[in-house]
Design an enzyme around this catalytic site. Structure first.
Site, PDB file in Angstrom:
ATOM      1  N   GLY A   1       0.681  -1.355   0.010  1.00 30.68           N
ATOM      2  CA  GLY A   1      -0.083   0.031   0.134  1.00 30.68           C
ATOM      3  C   GLY A   1       0.823   1.095   0.145  1.00 30.68           C
ATOM      4  O   GLY A   1       0.335   2.102  -0.535  1.00 30.68           O
TER       5      GLY A   1
ATOM      6  N   GLU B   1      12.100  11.493 -27.563  1.00 27.66           N
ATOM      7  CA  GLU B   1      13.292  11.279 -28.341  1.00 27.66           C
ATOM      8  C   GLU B   1      13.314   9.987 -29.112  1.00 27.66           C
ATOM      9  O   GLU B   1      14.220   9.460 -29.162  1.00 27.66           O
ATOM     10  CB  GLU B   1      14.787  11.360 -27.339  1.00 27.66           C
ATOM     11  CG  GLU B   1      14.881  12.911 -26.888  1.00 27.66           C
ATOM     12  CD  GLU B   1      16.331  13.074 -26.409  1.00 27.66           C
ATOM     13  OE1 GLU B   1      17.270  12.582 -27.003  1.00 27.66           O
ATOM     14  OE2 GLU B   1      16.353  13.933 -25.558  1.00 27.66           O
TER      15      GLU B   1
END
Ligand code: FAD
Length: 388
Positions: A349, A372
């Site tokens: 969690g 890129e």
């Protein structure tokens, strides 16, 4: 792929003394100055100006600029080390430094005449951030379909058009803008222009609200009858496509460095956490299933690191590196995604909340497969090189 001999082949991950000292200084800076700001920068989607000033003072904003222009006189490999170390703590800072060095400074150094180098490399070395503006709304992967127009006007050019997704748009004062002088000529019309913040007809537009690397600014650029003097053409008129292709081939290795830095940051945080977190009466790091997951992640990080270092060292050695750069980008960005995803899982969690560092790494990793040149475009390059 390169199968060449070298006079003295060295293990890729062995650093020369200057590389080690440099790497350690960037690492120490990242820990002391960047780490305390990571969450705030992500939430505010902003890099403080003081931190940017410190990056200049550290010498990582003009790594390959020769000392005669006020730079650090380093190598491309130094840039890779800096981007990796900064990204290990915050990939947004990694990309700020990456674009400055591997795209902007690289293009100015390689394609600028002496006048342009004198005027701009000195500023880029001493405190001015640069940006690299190729993409537009209609031209991403198909970059040379750009429509920003440059019309000759006396001894200069008038630029009109819009650029999209420009990293460092908020912080930069110098923009390398790609425009066409003749749309009929296709890629042969593309020319690189140096545009400065403050020039009439130039404005930085909307800043994107992003999934990851939120502190790094990504902005639209607006050019409306922006007059650029002829002396601000970078390289030859009509040869901007070459500048773009060649700088991006190198820039890609910088993105590889960003992604291995990110993966290492996520992995280190995970190793620490699994040793502290107890379930079923013992640290979760003691469960063999967890150990194997972490070991597999380390295998992937090592493999990606070798491809990044190899591409960077080939570039510094003046050897061909096109295929290796594409390989390092695709592998390291995929590894960054997998390792940061595992990190979220192993934090349980706590991996899903902002109090812990790994959900940010997971968000930041995604960009490695997009900018890129997307992964599909890297695969295209690799296939073309190996299949002819
Ligand atoms: C945070 C961020 C920062 C950026 N910084 C900069 C910057 O500083 N300067 C700059 O100029 N640009 C920058 N970009 C732009 C970036 O380089 C582009 O987003 C990227 O090249 C992809 O282009 P696109 O978004 O138009 O996607 P598209 O080209 O529309 O691609 C969409 C999908 O189609 C796939 N695809 C496209 N063509 C093909 C093909 N031929 N074969 C197979 N698949 C294909 C792609 O792989 C992708 O999955 C940035 C983008 C982002 C998100």
């Amino acid at each position: 792929m390169t199968q060449d001999t070298a006079p003295l082949a060295q293990p890729l991950t062995l650093l020369a003394e200057d590389e080690l000292i440099f790497r350690d200084s960037v690492r120490a800076f990242a820990e002391a100055q960047v780490r305390p700001l990571v969450r705030q920068m992500d939430e505010q989607a902003k890099i403080p100006a003081t931190l940017i000033r410190q990056l200049f003072d550290l010498g990582v904003m003009g790594i390959e600029i020769p000392e005669s222009y006020g730079g650090s006189g380093g190598t491309f490999f130094h840039s890779v080390l800096a981007v990796e170390e900064l990204s290990r703590v915050d990939p947004s800072i990694g990309v700020l430094v990456d674009v400055q060095n591997t795209l902007v400074i690289n293009a100015f150094s390689r394609w600028g005449n002496e006048d342009v180098r004198q005027r701009y490399l000195t500023r880029l070395a001493s405190g001015t951030v640069g940006a690299y503006a190729l993409s537009e709304a209609g031209s991403g992967s198909d970059a040379f379909a750009l429509t920003t127009r440059a019309k000759a006007d006396g001894d200069g050019f008038i630029l009109n058009g819009r650029k999209l997704w420009i990293t460092n748009g908020n912080e930069a004062d110098i923009f390398l803008v790609f425009a066409t002088i003749d749309p009929e000529a296709g890629y042969r019309g593309i020319t690189a222009f140096v545009v400065e913040r403050g020039m009439a007809g130039f404005a930085v537009g909307k800043k994107e609200d992003k999934l990851g690397i939120r502190a790094s600014s990504t902005c639209e650029l607006i050019l409306e009858d922006c007059r650029v003097p002829g002396s601000n053409v970078l390289g030859e008129i009509g040869k901007g496509y070459k500048t773009a292709i060649e700088t991006l081939n190198e820039g890609r290795i910088g993105i590889g460095a960003q992604m291995i830095g990110l993966a290492k940051g996520a992995l280190e945080a995970t190793i620490r956490y699994t040793k502290e977190r107890k379930q079923f009466g013992k640290a979760i790091a003691e469960f063999q299933a967890v150990q194997h997951q972490i070991a597999r992640a380390a295998v992937e990080v090592e493999a990606a690191t070798l491809t990044v270092y190899n591409a960077a060292r080939l570039r510094d050695a003046g050897r061909p590196f096109l295929t290796e750069a594409a390989i390092c980008k695709i592998l390291s960005s995929e590894v960054a995604e997998r390792v940061s995803s595992l990190a979220v899982n192993l934090f349980g969690g706590n991996g899903f909340v902002k109090e812990y560092p790994v959900e940010k790494f997971f968000r930041d990793a995604k960009i490695g497969q997009i900018y890129e040149g997307t992964s599909n475009l890297q695969l295209q390059t690799i296939a073309k090189q190996i299949m002819g």
